[in-house]
Design a protein around this motif. Structure first.
Motif, PDB file in Angstrom:
ATOM      1  N   VAL A 199      -4.740  76.300   7.350  1.00 55.31           N
ATOM      2  CA  VAL A 199      -5.302  76.967   6.924  1.00 55.31           C
ATOM      3  C   VAL A 199      -5.374  76.705   5.187  1.00 55.31           C
ATOM      4  O   VAL A 199      -6.699  76.649   4.697  1.00 55.31           O
ATOM      5  N   THR A 200      -4.085  76.281   5.025  1.00 53.36           N
ATOM      6  CA  THR A 200      -4.517  75.359   3.250  1.00 53.36           C
ATOM      7  C   THR A 200      -4.988  74.299   3.270  1.00 53.36           C
ATOM      8  O   THR A 200      -5.863  74.296   2.381  1.00 53.36           O
ATOM      9  N   ASP A 201      -5.221  73.401   4.305  1.00 51.35           N
ATOM     10  CA  ASP A 201      -6.346  72.636   4.649  1.00 51.35           C
ATOM     11  C   ASP A 201      -7.698  72.875   4.291  1.00 51.35           C
ATOM     12  O   ASP A 201      -9.039  72.692   3.864  1.00 51.35           O
ATOM     13  N   LEU A 202      -7.974  73.693   5.283  1.00 57.18           N
ATOM     14  CA  LEU A 202      -9.081  74.183   4.985  1.00 57.18           C
ATOM     15  C   LEU A 202     -10.033  75.304   3.905  1.00 57.18           C
ATOM     16  O   LEU A 202     -10.844  75.527   2.762  1.00 57.18           O
ATOM     17  N   LEU A 203      -8.732  75.834   2.922  1.00 61.31           N
ATOM     18  CA  LEU A 203      -8.643  76.075   1.744  1.00 61.31           C
ATOM     19  C   LEU A 203      -9.131  75.592   0.682  1.00 61.31           C
ATOM     20  O   LEU A 203      -9.852  75.670  -0.169  1.00 61.31           O
ATOM     21  N   ALA A 204      -8.458  74.332   0.594  1.00 61.06           N
ATOM     22  CA  ALA A 204      -8.328  72.468  -0.521  1.00 61.06           C
ATOM     23  C   ALA A 204      -9.553  72.682  -1.202  1.00 61.06           C
ATOM     24  O   ALA A 204      -9.710  72.966  -2.508  1.00 61.06           O
ATOM     25  N   PRO A 205     -11.194  72.510  -0.474  1.00 63.39           N
ATOM     26  CA  PRO A 205     -11.712  72.324  -0.906  1.00 63.39           C
ATOM     27  C   PRO A 205     -12.537  73.557  -1.756  1.00 63.39           C
ATOM     28  O   PRO A 205     -13.169  73.651  -2.484  1.00 63.39           O
ATOM     29  N   LEU A 206     -12.394  74.744  -0.879  1.00 67.08           N
ATOM     30  CA  LEU A 206     -13.208  75.738  -1.456  1.00 67.08           C
ATOM     31  C   LEU A 206     -12.582  76.154  -2.721  1.00 67.08           C
ATOM     32  O   LEU A 206     -13.144  77.392  -3.659  1.00 67.08           O
ATOM     33  N   PHE A 207     -11.217  76.073  -3.313  1.00 60.65           N
ATOM     34  CA  PHE A 207     -11.182  76.899  -4.040  1.00 60.65           C
ATOM     35  C   PHE A 207     -10.203  75.362  -5.293  1.00 60.65           C
ATOM     36  O   PHE A 207      -9.610  75.159  -5.109  1.00 60.65           O
ATOM     37  N   VAL A 208      -9.923  75.549  -6.995  1.00 58.44           N
ATOM     38  CA  VAL A 208      -9.998  74.239  -7.841  1.00 58.44           C
ATOM     39  C   VAL A 208      -8.593  74.826  -7.639  1.00 58.44           C
ATOM     40  O   VAL A 208      -7.775  74.181  -7.229  1.00 58.44           O
ATOM     41  N   SER A 209      -7.312  75.959  -7.302  1.00 59.54           N
ATOM     42  CA  SER A 209      -6.324  75.712  -7.754  1.00 59.54           C
ATOM     43  C   SER A 209      -5.314  75.154  -5.991  1.00 59.54           C
ATOM     44  O   SER A 209      -4.468  74.993  -5.978  1.00 59.54           O
ATOM     45  N   SER A 210      -6.151  74.719  -5.030  1.00 55.02           N
ATOM     46  CA  SER A 210      -5.589  74.718  -3.890  1.00 55.02           C
ATOM     47  C   SER A 210      -4.719  76.040  -3.689  1.00 55.02           C
ATOM     48  O   SER A 210      -3.360  74.681  -3.834  1.00 55.02           O
ATOM     49  N   PRO A 211      -5.054  76.452  -2.753  1.00 57.75           N
ATOM     50  CA  PRO A 211      -3.929  77.628  -2.791  1.00 57.75           C
ATOM     51  C   PRO A 211      -3.007  77.092  -1.148  1.00 57.75           C
ATOM     52  O   PRO A 211      -3.417  76.322  -0.342  1.00 57.75           O
ATOM     53  N   THR A 212      -1.844  77.347  -1.201  1.00 51.96           N
ATOM     54  CA  THR A 212      -0.843  77.124  -0.406  1.00 51.96           C
ATOM     55  C   THR A 212      -0.595  78.492   0.619  1.00 51.96           C
ATOM     56  O   THR A 212      -0.119  79.576  -0.254  1.00 51.96           O
ATOM     57  N   VAL A 213      -0.661  78.480   1.836  1.00 52.45           N
ATOM     58  CA  VAL A 213      -0.640  79.961   2.447  1.00 52.45           C
ATOM     59  C   VAL A 213       0.699  80.183   2.914  1.00 52.45           C
ATOM     60  O   VAL A 213       0.738  78.657   3.514  1.00 52.45           O
ATOM     61  N   ASP A 214       1.393  80.479   3.965  1.00 51.69           N
ATOM     62  CA  ASP A 214       1.780  80.952   4.222  1.00 51.69           C
ATOM     63  C   ASP A 214       1.680  82.561   5.419  1.00 51.69           C
ATOM     64  O   ASP A 214       0.367  82.999   5.651  1.00 51.69           O
ATOM     65  N   LEU A 216     -10.196  85.256   9.399  1.00 53.54           N
ATOM     66  CA  LEU A 216     -10.501  85.077   8.486  1.00 53.54           C
ATOM     67  C   LEU A 216     -11.227  84.550   7.260  1.00 53.54           C
ATOM     68  O   LEU A 216     -12.041  84.147   6.861  1.00 53.54           O
ATOM     69  N   PRO A 217     -10.397  86.076   6.132  1.00 51.04           N
ATOM     70  CA  PRO A 217     -11.323  85.942   5.098  1.00 51.04           C
ATOM     71  C   PRO A 217     -11.582  84.471   3.975  1.00 51.04           C
ATOM     72  O   PRO A 217     -10.338  83.866   4.480  1.00 51.04           O
ATOM     73  N   HIS A 218     -12.824  83.721   3.755  1.00 44.51           N
ATOM     74  CA  HIS A 218     -12.759  82.826   3.459  1.00 44.51           C
ATOM     75  C   HIS A 218     -13.095  81.439   4.127  1.00 44.51           C
ATOM     76  O   HIS A 218     -13.039  80.731   3.640  1.00 44.51           O
ATOM     77  N   VAL A 219     -12.602  81.548   5.444  1.00 46.32           N
ATOM     78  CA  VAL A 219     -11.758  80.796   6.512  1.00 46.32           C
ATOM     79  C   VAL A 219     -13.436  80.669   7.921  1.00 46.32           C
ATOM     80  O   VAL A 219     -13.567  79.780   8.025  1.00 46.32           O
ATOM     81  N   GLY A 220     -13.448  82.369   7.453  1.00 48.05           N
ATOM     82  CA  GLY A 220     -13.799  81.976   9.065  1.00 48.05           C
ATOM     83  C   GLY A 220     -13.598  82.172  10.327  1.00 48.05           C
ATOM     84  O   GLY A 220     -12.445  81.987  10.062  1.00 48.05           O
ATOM     85  N   TRP A 221     -13.472  82.318  11.053  1.00 47.50           N
ATOM     86  CA  TRP A 221     -12.915  82.124  12.740  1.00 47.50           C
ATOM     87  C   TRP A 221     -12.379  80.407  12.686  1.00 47.50           C
ATOM     88  O   TRP A 221     -12.615  79.576  12.239  1.00 47.50           O
ATOM     89  N   ILE A 222     -11.330  80.471  13.189  1.00 48.69           N
ATOM     90  CA  ILE A 222      -9.869  79.163  12.737  1.00 48.69           C
ATOM     91  C   ILE A 222      -9.199  79.478  14.388  1.00 48.69           C
ATOM     92  O   ILE A 222      -8.911  80.377  14.325  1.00 48.69           O
ATOM     93  N   GLN A 223      -8.970  78.053  14.920  1.00 45.18           N
ATOM     94  CA  GLN A 223      -8.300  78.255  16.364  1.00 45.18           C
ATOM     95  C   GLN A 223      -6.452  78.754  15.588  1.00 45.18           C
ATOM     96  O   GLN A 223      -5.889  77.933  14.490  1.00 45.18           O
ATOM     97  N   ALA A 224      -6.169  80.105  16.664  1.00 40.74           N
ATOM     98  CA  ALA A 224      -4.531  80.259  16.251  1.00 40.74           C
ATOM     99  C   ALA A 224      -3.859  79.987  17.242  1.00 40.74           C
ATOM    100  O   ALA A 224      -2.765  79.228  17.570  1.00 40.74           O
ATOM    101  N   ALA A 225      -3.799  80.679  18.599  1.00 44.58           N
ATOM    102  CA  ALA A 225      -4.062  79.996  19.999  1.00 44.58           C
ATOM    103  C   ALA A 225      -3.021  78.699  20.226  1.00 44.58           C
ATOM    104  O   ALA A 225      -3.894  77.686  19.828  1.00 44.58           O
ATOM    105  N   GLY A 226      -1.601  78.419  20.249  1.00 48.00           N
ATOM    106  CA  GLY A 226      -1.504  76.833  20.774  1.00 48.00           C
ATOM    107  C   GLY A 226      -0.867  76.198  20.299  1.00 48.00           C
ATOM    108  O   GLY A 226      -0.192  75.229  19.584  1.00 48.00           O
TER     109      GLY A 226
END
Lengths: 121, 438
Positions: free
Chosen positions: B402-417, B382-392
């Motif tokens: 993904v939301t947790d991984l993005l929190a330290p990267l962006f000021v606005s603490s984005p929430t993803v769906d 994924l962009p911004h995050v890199g490789w992340i475990q999804a299966a399982g």
């Protein structure tokens, strides 16, 4: 190796700031700081606006009826003034965008023409 | 100085103070937001405030420019009022002067006016004769024009006659006889001639565009009469309607498997493209996340969303388009040979190797580049995050990761769906029988 802060700044041509702001607001209402951040992110950090320069531009656009403002709360509960595109602003965005595309295409033609001329000479 | 002058002067001063306070508050809010963000990046509070000021630029200059723009407008208005007053005074003086000039000039003026009136009458008579000729010509052509009457399934193409306003509308006439258009919402067009459609649209657009002359082209429902060429992904356009299924009219409850489009009537905000109602009866919407919609009627959902979006966009009238693949009426059932990539399951569906995931920032500020396939090692890039475990992981569990991984990267603490598409494991085809059961 150049540090991130050393990367060359891009100077915006006349009118580009307003186009960027209109385009950013087309994605939803934002306050000034969020507009600056959105432009930075969308341009992959290539365009870093001098944040203060945004506000006279926003107020001019509001006077022209392109944007409308309203005080509201940010996600973190701070008061900020949010700007949204008006129908007039939407029309302006379409027109500015077309003008920009025509201009960049024309400049591109000139640049390519000069290169070709140089080779043939 | 009179009392009136004094009151006006005090009013001006109060207005200028109010503008100055507003500008000051806005600039201060910016600096606070910037400092807050910098603190989030690890700067000490004092350093964050200093850096925020540096990045802002020359605060005094910005303050002066803002005041100049804002107060400039007020001063221009005042100057205009002065000019209007002067013009009125001049007109009064002129009227008094004319009265003083006496009877002789008045008689002369009367004679000139009489002559002008006679000339105007002659012009009017000539214009009337010309109008009769034009109306005869129109009457001769009218039968051919009136042959085009809008029916359900037709496509209305709308253009500004002068090509100044970009209307770019191509909308399918729905079963209830209406088309959905930007700015103006649902417009009833069935049974109207082309001219009547143009008239109705001109009235509808009048509050939005000055002096707009609307042209309408009616493309009949017969396939050979439909407009060729690529259509934009505009709501209700035939190409989209075919891929999403039959457009369902109001009053029909939404069911799992339907596809809904949420549209800002004023076209100011992007509320996302068409979204399938998942197995939980919910649909993924910008800002709101997964929202229950099954069982609601189209217009009930529109009302609820208008309320739900109020905190984000203020008064935002929302319209809903409802598509049904292989409707119960069976009027447009996709061919069984058409492979439809299916949105998989609900919040607790477990992701497997071969599935595809689509990550969406709820605020639509971050771009995750569309769908990404789960690799054989169970990870997804994924962009911004890199490789992340999804299966399982369950769908929503993965979204939280993904939301947790993005929190330290962006000021606005984005929430993803996340939307999950099962491609490798099961590719379903839709038919009229199957669509009612999932």
């Amino acid at each position: 190796m150049a540090a991130p802060d050393d990367k060359p700044r891009i100077t915006l041509p006349q009118g580009a700031l307003e186009l960027l702001v209109l385009r950013t607001l087309a994605r939803g209402a934002r306050h000034g700081y969020a507009i600056a951040q959105a432009v930075k992110r969308s341009s992959r950090e290539a365009l870093e606006l001098e944040e203060g320069s945004l506000y006279p531009a926003l107020h001019r656009m509001e006077r022209r009826g392109w944007v409308a403002s309203q005080w509201g709360l940010t996600d973190t509960g701070r008061r900020a003034k949010f700007y949204a595109l008006t129908p007039e602003g939407k029309k302006r965005l379409a027109a500015e965008r077309r003008a920009w595309e025509r201009m960049t295409a024309a400049v591109g033609l000139v640049l390519r023409g000069r290169a070709a001329g140089g080779q043939s000479a | 100085m009179t009392l009136h002058d004094l009151a006006a002067s005090l009013g001006d001063a109060a207005q200028e103070r109010a503008v100055a306070r507003d500008v000051e508050a806005e600039l201060a809010a910016h600096l606070e937001l910037a400092a807050e963000a910098l603190q989030g990046e690890g700067h000490a509070p004092e350093a964050a405030r200093r850096l925020a000021r540096e990045r802002f630029g020359d605060l005094d200059r910005v303050r002066r420019e803002c005041l100049s723009v804002r107060l400039g407008g007020i001063h221009v208005m005042k100057k205009l009022l002065v000019v209007v007053n002067l013009v009125l005074l001049a007109a009064l003086a002129a009227a008094a002067g004319f009265a003083y000039l006496g009877h002789t000039r008045a008689v002369l003026a009367m004679e000139q006016a009489q002559l002008a009136l006679e000339q105007a009458r002659a012009e009017a008579a000539r214009a009337e004769a010309l109008a009769v000729d034009v109306s005869r010509l129109q009457a001769a052509v009218a039968p051919a024009l009136e042959a085009v009457v809008v029916e359900v399934g037709d496509v209305i193409e709308i253009l500004d006659q002068h090509r100044i306003v970009d209307l770019s509308e191509q909308a399918l006439v729905q079963p209830d006889g209406k088309v959905l258009l930007h700015d103006v919402g649902w417009i009833d067009v069935v049974g109207l001639t082309r001219e009547q459609v143009e008239q109705r649209l001109a009235e509808a657009y009048a509050p939005y565009y000055q002096d707009l002359t609307v042209n309408a082209i009616v493309h009949k429902a017969r396939p050979e009469a439909r407009p060729s060429g690529a259509l934009d992904a505009h709501p209700g356009d035939p190409a989209q309607a075919e891929s999403l299924g039959q457009i369902v009219s109001g009053g029909t409850p939404i069911v799992v498997g339907d596809t809904i489009e949420i549209l800002d009537r004023n076209g100011r905000f992007d509320l996302g493209g068409p979204r399938r109602v998942d197995a939980d009866g919910r649909v993924l919407l910008p800002r709101l996340g997964w929202t229950p919609v099954a069982g609601l009627e189209r217009d009930q959902l529109a009302e609820q969303l208008t309320v739900a979006y109020q905190p984000y966009f203020g008064q935002l009238p929302v319209d809903v388009l409802l598509h049904r693949a292989g409707s119960a009426a069976g009027s447009v059932a996709p061919s069984a040979s058409v492979v439809v990539e299916d949105v998989l399951g609900g919040a607790t569906t477990v992701i497997e190797v071969g599935d595809s995931v689509e990550v969406l920032d709820r605020q639509r500020e971050l771009d995750f580049g569309g769908r990404a396939k789960v690799a054989p090692d169970g990870k997804v890039l994924l962009p911004h995050v890199g490789w992340i475990q999804a299966a399982g992981k369950q769908r929503d569990e993965f979204a939280r990761s993904v939301t947790d991984l993005l929190a330290p990267l962006f000021v606005s603490s984005p929430t993803v769906d996340v939307i999950l598409y099962e491609r490798g494991r099961e590719v379903r085809t839709l038919s009229s029988q199957e669509s009612g059961s999932f």
